[in-house]
Design a protein around this motif. Structure first.
Motif, short mmCIF file in Angstrom:
data_model
loop_
_atom_site.label_atom_id
_atom_site.label_comp_id
_atom_site.label_asym_id
_atom_site.label_seq_id
_atom_site.Cartn_x
_atom_site.Cartn_y
_atom_site.Cartn_z
N LEU A 21 4.63 25.65 -55.00
CA LEU A 21 4.35 25.97 -56.40
C LEU A 21 5.28 27.05 -56.93
CD1 LEU A 21 0.44 25.90 -56.45
CD2 LEU A 21 2.02 24.23 -57.45
N GLY A 22 5.61 28.02 -56.11
CA GLY A 22 6.53 29.07 -56.53
C GLY A 22 7.92 28.53 -56.79
N ARG A 23 8.38 27.65 -55.92
CA ARG A 23 9.70 27.04 -56.14
C ARG A 23 9.73 26.21 -57.41
NH1 ARG A 23 11.54 24.90 -50.18
NH2 ARG A 23 11.86 26.95 -49.28
N GLN A 24 8.64 25.49 -57.65
CA GLN A 24 8.58 24.67 -58.86
C GLN A 24 8.58 25.54 -60.11
OE1 GLN A 24 5.03 22.31 -59.19
NE2 GLN A 24 5.98 20.88 -60.60
N LEU B 38 -2.19 26.99 -47.00
CA LEU B 38 -2.13 27.68 -48.30
C LEU B 38 -0.76 28.31 -48.53
CD1 LEU B 38 -5.66 29.32 -48.51
CD2 LEU B 38 -4.81 27.32 -49.74
N GLY B 39 -0.13 28.80 -47.48
CA GLY B 39 1.22 29.36 -47.61
C GLY B 39 2.23 28.31 -48.02
N ILE C 81 1.57 25.53 -49.69
CA ILE C 81 1.27 25.16 -51.07
C ILE C 81 1.81 26.21 -52.03
CG2 ILE C 81 -0.61 24.86 -52.74
CD1 ILE C 81 -2.22 23.54 -50.44
N ALA C 82 1.60 27.48 -51.70
CA ALA C 82 2.08 28.57 -52.56
C ALA C 82 3.60 28.57 -52.65
CB ALA C 82 1.59 29.91 -52.03
N THR C 83 4.28 28.28 -51.55
CA THR C 83 5.74 28.23 -51.56
C THR C 83 6.23 27.09 -52.46
OG1 THR C 83 5.84 29.13 -49.33
CG2 THR C 83 7.78 27.95 -50.11
#
Length: 52
Positions: free
Chosen positions: A35-38, A28-29, A31-33
């Protein structure tokens, strides 16, 4: 933190050491990274402020 938990856990899944939870935290970390970069790249590209 999930990686640290996996490194220090004794035993495998189902032993009560949180091995599955640690693995989920890592996934999950990541995936979150991503999505945050995108989202950050998209907001910089558009040149608009979010929430204004």
């Amino acid at each position: 933190m999930g990686t640290l938990n996996l490194a220090l856990a004794d035993g495998g899944p189902g032993t009560g050491n949180g091995v599955i939870g640690g693995a989920m935290a890592v996934v999950l970390g990541l995936i979150a990274t991503a999505l945050g970069r995108q989202a950050l790249a998209r907001s910089r590209r558009s040149g608009q402020s979010v929430g204004v």
